[in-house]
Design a protein around this motif. Structure first.
Motif, PDB file in Angstrom:
ATOM      1  N   SER A  69      47.250  30.315 -59.389  1.00  0.00           N
ATOM      2  CA  SER A  69      46.801  31.552 -58.660  1.00  0.00           C
ATOM      3  C   SER A  69      47.463  32.539 -58.546  1.00  0.00           C
ATOM      4  O   SER A  69      46.989  33.526 -59.860  1.00  0.00           O
ATOM      5  N   SER A 109      37.957  42.266 -57.756  1.00  0.00           N
ATOM      6  CA  SER A 109      40.006  42.544 -57.106  1.00  0.00           C
ATOM      7  C   SER A 109      40.443  41.066 -57.511  1.00  0.00           C
ATOM      8  O   SER A 109      41.468  41.590 -56.695  1.00  0.00           O
ATOM      9  N   HIS A 110      40.606  40.756 -57.801  1.00  0.00           N
ATOM     10  CA  HIS A 110      41.239  39.899 -58.709  1.00  0.00           C
ATOM     11  C   HIS A 110      42.236  39.273 -56.941  1.00  0.00           C
ATOM     12  O   HIS A 110      43.185  39.545 -57.481  1.00  0.00           O
ATOM     13  N   THR A 111      40.858  38.227 -56.690  1.00  0.00           N
ATOM     14  CA  THR A 111      41.560  37.201 -55.572  1.00  0.00           C
ATOM     15  C   THR A 111      40.427  36.561 -55.275  1.00  0.00           C
ATOM     16  O   THR A 111      39.364  37.153 -55.693  1.00  0.00           O
ATOM     17  N   GLN A 125      34.842  40.134 -48.641  1.00  0.00           N
ATOM     18  CA  GLN A 125      36.407  41.122 -49.192  1.00  0.00           C
ATOM     19  C   GLN A 125      35.520  40.238 -51.228  1.00  0.00           C
ATOM     20  O   GLN A 125      37.154  40.712 -51.569  1.00  0.00           O
ATOM     21  N   TYR A 180      46.206  36.287 -59.314  1.00  0.00           N
ATOM     22  CA  TYR A 180      44.953  36.609 -59.222  1.00  0.00           C
ATOM     23  C   TYR A 180      46.171  36.585 -57.574  1.00  0.00           C
ATOM     24  O   TYR A 180      47.026  35.484 -57.091  1.00  0.00           O
ATOM     25  N   ALA A 181      45.850  37.206 -56.378  1.00  0.00           N
ATOM     26  CA  ALA A 181      45.820  37.230 -54.570  1.00  0.00           C
ATOM     27  C   ALA A 181      45.231  36.492 -54.090  1.00  0.00           C
ATOM     28  O   ALA A 181      43.966  35.762 -54.687  1.00  0.00           O
ATOM     29  N   GLN A 201      48.849  45.529 -51.830  1.00  0.00           N
ATOM     30  CA  GLN A 201      47.458  45.314 -51.229  1.00  0.00           C
ATOM     31  C   GLN A 201      47.158  45.750 -50.113  1.00  0.00           C
ATOM     32  O   GLN A 201      45.817  45.285 -49.125  1.00  0.00           O
ATOM     33  N   SER A 231      40.117  47.801 -56.932  1.00  0.00           N
ATOM     34  CA  SER A 231      39.197  46.373 -56.902  1.00  0.00           C
ATOM     35  C   SER A 231      37.890  47.694 -57.007  1.00  0.00           C
ATOM     36  O   SER A 231      36.960  47.178 -57.365  1.00  0.00           O
ATOM     37  N   VAL A 274      35.924  38.524 -53.000  1.00  0.00           N
ATOM     38  CA  VAL A 274      36.625  37.774 -53.798  1.00  0.00           C
ATOM     39  C   VAL A 274      35.457  37.201 -55.097  1.00  0.00           C
ATOM     40  O   VAL A 274      34.822  36.854 -54.838  1.00  0.00           O
ATOM     41  N   LEU A 307      46.505  37.312 -46.490  1.00  0.00           N
ATOM     42  CA  LEU A 307      47.234  37.140 -47.619  1.00  0.00           C
ATOM     43  C   LEU A 307      48.010  36.178 -48.186  1.00  0.00           C
ATOM     44  O   LEU A 307      48.997  36.663 -47.211  1.00  0.00           O
ATOM     45  N   LEU A 332      43.256  34.578 -50.816  1.00  0.00           N
ATOM     46  CA  LEU A 332      43.665  34.812 -49.072  1.00  0.00           C
ATOM     47  C   LEU A 332      42.566  33.349 -48.471  1.00  0.00           C
ATOM     48  O   LEU A 332      42.137  32.368 -49.114  1.00  0.00           O
TER      49      LEU A 332
END
Lengths: 367, 367
Positions: free
Chosen positions: A90, A64-66, A120, A95-96, B120, A58, A122, B98, A98
């Motif tokens: 997601s 971040s793919h979040t 973070q 995507y992860a 992660q 990331s 995102v 997460l 949060l």
DNA sequence: CTGAAAGCGCTTACAG
DNA sequence: CTGAAAGCGCTTACAG
């Protein structure tokens, strides 16, 4: 229990007798690696159980793919359904997720949450907290120049912001029209907290439908509940006492409808013979109430899924924009296409007819 | 909508005329910064809206301050309550969360999920997927030498693993004892899927209590449902047909109890006059059924909270261990204390008595 | 009290 | 096809 340290790319490279760049190429399935080099590296990766460190990736790749999702009241039916949809989509898109709770959704104190998510890194935010009072006041000064795109759920689509919502006004209309069609005229209402957008929309749908039908509404016909079954029960007692001529009540969620049913039963009345009832939500249990509850089904999972799709398209647009900036291109085109704000997406609910609202003549047929 | 790029520590340093190290010291509230330097840096931070990049921090400090939670069936009552507890405690302790779903909880295919979380760099994992069949088979070869601690929820505490669970066996006993105390003797059961640990424990609690009371159980007295109200309805029809002498039924969740209530009512019987009913879960709606449902309340939020507390203590132990290793100390002491596996934590449920199970003599008094 | 240097684990040009 | 170098944004020793 014993914890191993994480294996790094450097260790793999050393073991395989190649450089870290080569290992990186193998991991990322680049074509330009000699077949047997690839095999050797893959073997070492398998043997050591190497997993790329997503955090390091990331940092270097600036992605971040979040996604961040801000929710509240997760122990209620609606919010948890929405979260399920958000998570599904997601994960399908890679995507992860949060998860952040806003424990006091009525407060507009969102800075700590936004800062947490932004720090973070995102790539986008799903704002799934219900709109209550002025808990959207922060939007005007904050959301407009946020680093990342944000999609709002179940909010008033006034301010040209990307919103995905169930069409609660339509739902309120559908419930009320259905009761009118079934021959009921004196239709009371047990609403949710009227300072919440969803509650207010359902209320307006009910009110406007009655007005259009030429029916005047008396004050004693409405009770403001708090979504809980207990408030539905309280409301029922008051409405029955103050407005004994009612022949139907629209409880604006299923939990309040349950409290209503319970109170009506206690009063020695029967549903729908003496009083018809319609709820809102179609919880899985509602088909098994006594009698089974007519209600408005919301496609909340779709609300969540749609929001994530929309968010992804916003993220891609942002990437185009970044590229344009970076390449020092004439950015007007990219800017124009990226700042295009789609119409708010309203997802239509569905009327589910069960016994609690059957027409009087039908009831007679049934016996 | 326009997106700004993230402000970096380097920009702050340049603007404030100091080095990045100094900015870092200010951010982390180190004491060794001259008062007016500190003020100058803080001003620039405020002006630029600088937020430290948590990803970069994680990478350098080797701490993500993130926990992973693996859940499933979030649209059900129990799992969503647990998640609420997990989130609450995590956020209190300063961890980001997460969220991962295992969409097919009955499959033991956990590698993608574990790999995702480990890549992660989560510092610990809460495994909140219910135990179904052999979907714990992976534990023996995988969990024992995982890089991070993992806490299991609502699982059989057999294998010396850290488990936090509701005491479903006790709950089954409590429900059954209550019915016996109320004078009922022929007590049927509608169970959950018996290959699920929780369902099985409730079933065993019921069975053993009857056996201890010297009551023999006939096969026709038990129906295996799937937790849904629909299955409760089906089960009720079968039990009433095959075992008409039953004077009570223990439905092992509230949703099935609702289906049961509905079927009993349809059969023209009344609760508890002809048949007493006890459920399990105490959903908010259960107090408003007709009649209000006696049930077993689980403290699921506490299960979630306790799991996170336990996880944190495991993480700290791991840190101690790392320190010991790194310092090349005699590690036996640290190892011994860190590998100490606490007894599984069972959280006792609570009997909530309502009208659906009132004693026969009491019923007579009431009329 | 302050800063130059090194490095967390990885990827992206660039050079061979 | 392969690798040495630079760098993502930050923190941790170390030196002044």
């Amino acid at each position: 229990m014993e914890f191993r340290r994480q294996v790094t790319i450097a260790q793999v490279a050393r073991e395989a007798g190649v450089s870290t760049v080569t290992v990186s190429r193998v991991i990322n399935h680049r074509p330009d690696v000699a077949p047997d080099t690839r095999r050797r590296v893959e073997q070492v990766i398998g043997r050591l159980g190497y997993q790329p460190n997503a955090i390091a990736r990331s940092l270097i790749s600036q992605h971040s793919h979040t996604l961040g999702v801000v929710a509240s009241r997760l122990d209620y039916y609606g919010p948890s359904r929405i979260l399920v949809g958000v998570e599904q989509k997601s994960s399908e898109l890679g995507y992860a997720l949060l998860l952040c709770m806003q424990h006091q959704p009525e407060s507009g104190d969102v800075e700590p949450i936004l800062n947490h998510l932004l720090s973070q890194q995102v790539e986008g935010v799903i704002w799934a907290v219900p709109e209550i009072g002025d808990n959207r006041a922060w939007i005007s000064e904050r959301a407009a120049h946020l680093q990342v795109p944000i999609i709002f759920l179940n909010m008033d689509p006034h301010s040209n912001l990307p919103v995905v919502a169930g069409d609660n006004y339509l739902g309120g209309q559908m419930a009320t029209r259905h009761l009118l069609e079934q021959g009921y005229r004196k239709i009371g209402a047990i609403t949710g907290p009227i300072n919440e957008w969803e509650a207010c929309q359902r209320y307006l749908g009910w009110r406007d439908t009655l007005i259009e039908a030429g029916i005047t509404i008396r004050d004693c016909q409405v009770f403001e509940g708090d979504w809980s079954a207990a408030s539905g029960e309280r409301g029922a007692r008051l409405l029955l006492a103050d407005c004994p001529e009612l022949d139907a009540i629209f409880a604006m969620n299923d939990q309040m409808a349950m409290g209503l049913l319970s109170a009506v039963n206690e009063a020695g009345l029967s549903v729908p013979r003496h009083l018809a009832i319609v709820g809102y939500d179609d919880m899985p249990e509602s088909a098994f109430l006594l009698p089974p509850l007519t209600t408005i089904r919301q496609h909340l999972r779709d609300v969540g899924r749609t929001a994530v799709s929309l968010l992804q398209s916003r993220i891609s647009e942002g990437a185009v924009l970044d590229y344009a900036r970076q390449a020092q291109l004439e950015t007007n085109d990219a800017l124009a296409s990226a700042s295009f704000s789609p119409d708010p997406i309203l997802i239509a609910p569905e009327l589910v007819i069960r016994q609690s609202s059957i027409r009087r003549s039908e009831q007679d047929k049934l016996r």
